[in-house]
Design a protein around this motif. Structure first.
Motif, PDB file in Angstrom:
ATOM      1  N   ALA A   1       1.702   7.033  -6.591  1.00 23.46           N
ATOM      2  CA  ALA A   1       0.674   7.833  -7.274  1.00 23.46           C
ATOM      3  C   ALA A   1       0.560   7.324  -8.706  1.00 23.46           C
ATOM      4  N   ASN A   2      -0.380   6.400  -8.916  1.00 31.06           N
ATOM      5  CA  ASN A   2      -0.624   5.861 -10.255  1.00 31.06           C
ATOM      6  C   ASN A   2      -2.086   5.462 -10.376  1.00 31.06           C
ATOM      7  N   ASN A   3      -2.503   5.112 -11.585  1.00 25.78           N
ATOM      8  CA  ASN A   3      -3.933   4.891 -11.826  1.00 25.78           C
ATOM      9  C   ASN A   3      -4.474   3.599 -11.217  1.00 25.78           C
ATOM     10  N   HIS A   4      -3.602   2.724 -10.696  1.00 23.09           N
ATOM     11  CA  HIS A   4      -4.092   1.455 -10.119  1.00 23.09           C
ATOM     12  C   HIS A   4      -4.007   1.395  -8.591  1.00 23.09           C
ATOM     13  N   ILE A   5      -3.529   2.451  -7.945  1.00 15.33           N
ATOM     14  CA  ILE A   5      -3.291   2.368  -6.498  1.00 15.33           C
ATOM     15  C   ILE A   5      -4.585   2.197  -5.704  1.00 15.33           C
ATOM     16  N   MET A   6      -5.728   2.618  -6.271  1.00 11.69           N
ATOM     17  CA  MET A   6      -7.004   2.489  -5.551  1.00 11.69           C
ATOM     18  C   MET A   6      -7.807   1.260  -5.987  1.00 11.69           C
ATOM     19  N   ASP A   7      -7.178   0.336  -6.724  1.00 17.53           N
ATOM     20  CA  ASP A   7      -7.916  -0.817  -7.267  1.00 17.53           C
ATOM     21  C   ASP A   7      -8.606  -1.660  -6.198  1.00 17.53           C
ATOM     22  N   LYS A   8      -8.087  -1.636  -4.958  1.00 21.14           N
ATOM     23  CA  LYS A   8      -8.732  -2.383  -3.868  1.00 21.14           C
ATOM     24  C   LYS A   8      -9.352  -1.441  -2.832  1.00 21.14           C
ATOM     25  N   GLY A   9      -9.652  -0.228  -3.275  1.00 20.35           N
ATOM     26  CA  GLY A   9     -10.344   0.725  -2.410  1.00 20.35           C
ATOM     27  C   GLY A   9      -9.490   1.222  -1.257  1.00 20.35           C
ATOM     28  N   LYS A  10     -10.171   1.816  -0.289  1.00 20.48           N
ATOM     29  CA  LYS A  10      -9.494   2.417   0.867  1.00 20.48           C
ATOM     30  C   LYS A  10      -8.705   1.374   1.660  1.00 20.48           C
ATOM     31  N   LYS A  11      -9.326   0.204   1.871  1.00 21.47           N
ATOM     32  CA  LYS A  11      -8.662  -0.852   2.644  1.00 21.47           C
ATOM     33  C   LYS A  11      -7.370  -1.289   1.942  1.00 21.47           C
ATOM     34  N   GLY A  12      -7.444  -1.412   0.603  1.00 21.11           N
ATOM     35  CA  GLY A  12      -6.263  -1.809  -0.160  1.00 21.11           C
ATOM     36  C   GLY A  12      -5.144  -0.783  -0.054  1.00 21.11           C
ATOM     37  N   LEU A  13      -5.509   0.499  -0.078  1.00 23.26           N
ATOM     38  CA  LEU A  13      -4.497   1.549   0.037  1.00 23.26           C
ATOM     39  C   LEU A  13      -3.840   1.502   1.423  1.00 23.26           C
ATOM     40  N   LEU A  14      -4.654   1.378   2.472  1.00 23.87           N
ATOM     41  CA  LEU A  14      -4.105   1.342   3.835  1.00 23.87           C
ATOM     42  C   LEU A  14      -3.222   0.104   4.038  1.00 23.87           C
ATOM     43  N   ASN A  15      -3.655  -1.052   3.489  1.00 23.91           N
ATOM     44  CA  ASN A  15      -2.820  -2.260   3.570  1.00 23.91           C
ATOM     45  C   ASN A  15      -1.477  -2.037   2.881  1.00 23.91           C
ATOM     46  N   THR A  16      -1.509  -1.349   1.737  1.00 24.77           N
ATOM     47  CA  THR A  16      -0.292  -1.079   0.967  1.00 24.77           C
ATOM     48  C   THR A  16       0.686  -0.240   1.785  1.00 24.77           C
ATOM     49  N   LEU A  17       0.177   0.823   2.400  1.00 24.63           N
ATOM     50  CA  LEU A  17       1.048   1.690   3.208  1.00 24.63           C
ATOM     51  C   LEU A  17       1.601   0.914   4.404  1.00 24.63           C
ATOM     52  N   ASP A  18       0.774   0.042   5.001  1.00 24.44           N
ATOM     53  CA  ASP A  18       1.248  -0.809   6.116  1.00 24.44           C
ATOM     54  C   ASP A  18       2.443  -1.657   5.674  1.00 24.44           C
ATOM     55  N   VAL A  19       2.335  -2.242   4.462  1.00 32.25           N
ATOM     56  CA  VAL A  19       3.408  -3.116   3.963  1.00 32.25           C
ATOM     57  C   VAL A  19       4.710  -2.326   3.804  1.00 32.25           C
ATOM     58  N   TYR A  20       4.641  -1.175   3.137  1.00 39.51           N
ATOM     59  CA  TYR A  20       5.876  -0.409   2.919  1.00 39.51           C
ATOM     60  C   TYR A  20       6.482   0.055   4.239  1.00 39.51           C
ATOM     61  N   GLU A  21       5.623   0.404   5.197  1.00 39.74           N
ATOM     62  CA  GLU A  21       6.149   0.852   6.496  1.00 39.74           C
ATOM     63  C   GLU A  21       6.768  -0.311   7.263  1.00 39.74           C
ATOM     64  N   LYS A  22       6.130  -1.460   7.186  1.00 39.34           N
ATOM     65  CA  LYS A  22       6.673  -2.659   7.855  1.00 39.34           C
ATOM     66  C   LYS A  22       8.036  -3.032   7.257  1.00 39.34           C
ATOM     67  N   MET A  23       8.169  -2.839   5.926  1.00 35.70           N
ATOM     68  CA  MET A  23       9.429  -3.133   5.231  1.00 35.70           C
ATOM     69  C   MET A  23      10.519  -2.113   5.514  1.00 35.70           C
ATOM     70  N   GLY A  24      10.115  -0.932   5.996  1.00 38.79           N
ATOM     71  CA  GLY A  24      11.085   0.161   6.101  1.00 38.79           C
ATOM     72  C   GLY A  24      11.394   0.736   4.734  1.00 38.79           C
ATOM     73  N   GLY A  25      10.457   0.599   3.780  1.00 34.14           N
ATOM     74  CA  GLY A  25      10.654   1.139   2.436  1.00 34.14           C
ATOM     75  C   GLY A  25      10.065   2.536   2.356  1.00 34.14           C
ATOM     76  N   ARG A  26      10.769   3.454   1.733  1.00 39.60           N
ATOM     77  CA  ARG A  26      10.236   4.816   1.600  1.00 39.60           C
ATOM     78  C   ARG A  26       9.300   4.862   0.395  1.00 39.60           C
ATOM     79  N   TYR A  27       8.202   5.571   0.557  1.00 42.76           N
ATOM     80  CA  TYR A  27       7.229   5.665  -0.533  1.00 42.76           C
ATOM     81  C   TYR A  27       6.781   7.111  -0.684  1.00 42.76           C
ATOM     82  N   ILE A  28       6.163   7.393  -1.835  1.00 44.77           N
ATOM     83  CA  ILE A  28       5.626   8.727  -2.075  1.00 44.77           C
ATOM     84  C   ILE A  28       4.422   8.624  -3.003  1.00 44.77           C
ATOM     85  N   GLY A  29       3.480   9.553  -2.839  1.00 43.39           N
ATOM     86  CA  GLY A  29       2.368   9.640  -3.766  1.00 43.39           C
ATOM     87  C   GLY A  29       1.016   9.271  -3.188  1.00 43.39           C
ATOM     88  N   ALA A  30       0.997   8.506  -2.079  1.00 44.85           N
ATOM     89  CA  ALA A  30      -0.274   8.122  -1.445  1.00 44.85           C
ATOM     90  C   ALA A  30      -0.079   8.132   0.073  1.00 44.85           C
TER      91      ALA A  30
END
Length: 245
Positions: free
Chosen positions: A96-125
């Motif tokens: 949850a920061n001011n740059h998380i939407m810099d690549k729009g919806k597709k960028g946000l979904l790609n980001t969540l895919d990466v963290y999930e593929k890594m097994g990294g825990r995330y919060i805020g989006a």
């Protein structure tokens, strides 16, 4: 007593400006290939501190996995930086920061895919409101102490969050609801990581101070802010810790 002490390590805003991208890019490599970027030096000197902490947290201020990669004003970083952060000991990624939407919806979904593929825990989006309810707050049970972590941002630089995606913003009703969830789920300590304040200001703003008091009234024991890119003042009491930035 080490047996009943939980250590938390927060590092400052992790950014990827153009110079940093160019520095990490291997010679003559394809700049659109995430594997072309070598981040082995980035966390090298703090790796021991990160790995020694019971919980290490980083604010990742960019979407991942959306080439062409770019710095300010619209950030986009190769996923290899996130893999390196995890490898060096980061346990929780703040989104949850001011740059998380810099690549729009597709960028946000790609980001969540990466963290999930890594097994990294995330919060805020999140992908949708249902995921937000399930995954927010993030809980850790460390040495028998139940920690709940929350993360929210003052905004997304005017870029709308396309439904059904959700980014935690500083909506006081929602923030109070999330703190209520943490209490209901048996948190011993509630930790809040707000993305707030004014960049490069060494003292907190009036808005930060008002929010900090509200969070403390609601029962948040640890507040560690991000966004200003410089350290700001801290307030440490017996039962409460507040680092504005």
């Amino acid at each position: 007593n080490v047996l009943d002490t939980v250590s938390l390590t927060f590092i400052g805003d992790v950014m990827q400006h153009g110079k940093q991208l160019r520095s990490a890019l291997s010679e003559n490599a394809d700049p659109d290939n995430p594997l072309s970027y070598n981040y082995s030096l980035v966390f090298k000197h703090i790796k021991d501190k990160l790995q020694a902490a019971d919980l290490a947290v980083a604010n990742m201020e960019f979407p991942l996995g959306s080439p062409p990669y770019s710095g300010y004003p619209l950030f986009s970083a190769p996923e290899s930086i996130a893999w390196e952060a995890k490898e060096c000991g980061i346990d929780l990624f703040l989104l949850a920061n001011n740059h998380i939407m810099d690549k729009g919806k597709k960028g946000l979904l790609n980001t969540l895919d990466v963290y999930e593929k890594m097994g990294g825990r995330y919060i805020g989006a999140y992908r949708n409101p249902n995921d937000e309810k399930l995954l927010n707050p993030v809980f850790y049970n460390i040495k028998g102490i139940r920690l709940a972590v929350l993360n929210f941002t003052y905004g997304t630089n005017g870029i709308p969050v396309a439904p059904p995606c959700k980014v935690n913003t500083m909506d006081s009703l929602h923030v109070k609801e999330c703190i209520g969830r943490a209490r209901k789920m048996g948190a011993d300590i509630i930790i809040c990581a707000p993305h707030w304040g004014e960049e490069y200001q060494l003292q907190p703003s009036g808005i930060q101070k008002r929010w900090a008091r509200m969070l403390q009234r609601e029962g948040v024991k640890v507040i560690v802010g991000s966004h200003p890119h410089v350290p700001q003042s801290a307030e440490i009491y017996r039962d409460r810790i507040l680092f504005y930035s």
